[in-house]
Design an enzyme around this catalytic site. Structure first.
Site, PDB file in Angstrom:
ATOM      1  CG  ASP A  36      40.534  44.609  51.536  1.00 46.98           C
ATOM      2  OD1 ASP A  36      40.262  44.481  52.745  1.00 46.98           O
ATOM      3  OD2 ASP A  36      39.963  45.437  50.806  1.00 46.98           O
ATOM      4  CD  GLU A  84      36.014  45.831  48.430  1.00 50.33           C
ATOM      5  OE1 GLU A  84      37.231  46.008  48.221  1.00 50.33           O
ATOM      6  OE2 GLU A  84      35.121  46.296  47.698  1.00 50.33           O
ATOM      7  CE  LYS A 141      38.826  47.202  53.436  1.00 49.25           C
ATOM      8  NZ  LYS A 141      38.301  47.228  52.086  1.00 49.25           N
ATOM      9  CE  LYS A 144      35.973  49.510  46.088  1.00 42.02           C
ATOM     10  NZ  LYS A 144      35.964  48.083  45.735  1.00 42.02           N
ATOM     11  CB  VAL A 169      46.025  44.325  47.478  1.00 47.61           C
ATOM     12  CG1 VAL A 169      47.418  43.749  47.376  1.00 47.61           C
ATOM     13  CG2 VAL A 169      45.035  43.254  47.962  1.00 47.61           C
ATOM     14  CB  THR A 170      44.679  47.601  44.905  1.00 43.49           C
ATOM     15  OG1 THR A 170      43.546  48.485  44.940  1.00 43.49           O
ATOM     16  CG2 THR A 170      44.267  46.251  44.383  1.00 43.49           C
ATOM     17  CB  CYS A 174      41.076  48.702  49.975  1.00 42.72           C
ATOM     18  SG  CYS A 174      39.509  48.328  49.165  1.00 42.72           S
ATOM     19  CD  GLN A 214      50.377  68.783  49.618  1.00 41.07           C
ATOM     20  OE1 GLN A 214      49.902  69.891  49.862  1.00 41.07           O
ATOM     21  NE2 GLN A 214      49.669  67.781  49.175  1.00 41.07           N
TER      22      GLN A 214
HETATM   23  C1  C5J Z   1      40.663  46.846  47.278  1.00 39.38           C
HETATM   24  C2  C5J Z   1      39.433  47.099  45.236  1.00 39.38           C
HETATM   25  N1  C5J Z   1      40.824  45.997  48.298  1.00 39.38           N
HETATM   26  N2  C5J Z   1      40.519  47.381  44.530  1.00 39.38           N
HETATM   27  N3  C5J Z   1      39.518  46.735  46.536  1.00 39.38           N
HETATM   28  O1  C5J Z   1      41.533  47.630  46.985  1.00 39.38           O
HETATM   29  O2  C5J Z   1      38.350  47.119  44.705  1.00 39.38           O
END
Ligand code: C5J
Length: 232
Positions: A36, A84, A141, A144, A169-170, A174, A214
């Protein structure tokens, strides 16, 4: 549910220092997945800013992402870009997603870069510095996670991919969701920590910890320096 794919015997030809331990992979069975890096999140006027975020935090990683992308392309590795993106009718944007919270503009509303998070709009394009080139996979997509309601898993299987390098990101939304989806589908994934960013620095730090905690419950984390060295 078993996903029914088979994993080939990859010849490991690369190894980089990572947490919780070294990440070993083969170039021919590893994809660089860039999540994204679209104008909607990185530039003023997009979805990120409508939610009240400081988008300049995210643009800081662009030069590092570009260095990795250039090196990966030069090495001949597979590249996947995601966006996105919802269709123009918002048929793949559930009301629960569109109506939540109090953004200044909602998904589908018209902003300074066209309709927010709608496929084909100027704001939905990947930023120029990381723009896809011919032969690279681009996944639109609606969720997320990059695997939800997309052909990504099938495409990675067709290309014989077993390992994924994530940037974008972020971090906690996502990127993390996509890494968890990849983990459940059997991929070994590494998050490049200086090639991902959040509007909330503490969420980025916590996500990195969650990924490699872990014994690597979700995957591995490492800065890009080690990768750039092995690709050199
Ligand atoms: C993504 C969002 N790409 N933060 N979308 O992380 O809404």
């Amino acid at each position: 549910m078993y996903w029914g794919h088979t994993w080939g015997e990859a010849t490991i030809d690369m190894k980089i220092d990572a947490k919780p331990f070294a990440f070993e992979f083969a170039l021919h069975s590893t994809a660089l997945v860039i999540i994204d890096m679209q104008r909607d999140f990185i530039e003023p006027g997009g979805f990120g800013q409508t939610l009240g975020n400081d988008v300049s935090l995210l643009s800081a990683i662009v030069p590092t992402c570009r260095a990795v992308l250039v090196a990966w392309r030069k090495a001949g590795g597979l590249v996947v870009h995601t966006r996105e993106a919802h269709d123009a009718q918002l048929s793949n944007c559930p009301p629960a997603k569109r109506n939540r919270g109090n953004p200044s503009l909602r998904i589908g509303d018209v902003g300074s870069m066209g309709r927010i998070l709608v496929a084909g709009e100027p704001g939905n394009q990947i930023i120029a510095a990381l723009a896809p080139v011919v032969g690279e996979i681009v996944i639109d997509k609606p969720g997320k996670g990059a695997f939800y309601a997309t052909a990504l898993h099938d495409m990675l299987q067709q290309h014989g991919m077993t390992h994924l390098l994530f940037m974008g990101v972020t971090t906690e939304v996502c990127v993390q969701t996509s890494m968890r989806e990849a983990n459940d589908r059997g991929y070994d994934s590494l998050l490049l920590t200086d090639c991902t960013e959040s509007y909330f620095p503490q969420f980025k730090a916590q996500t990195i910890e969650m990924v490699h905690a872990q014994g690597g419950i979700v995957g591995w984390t490492a800065a890009s320096t080690g990768l750039l060295q092995v690709l050199d």
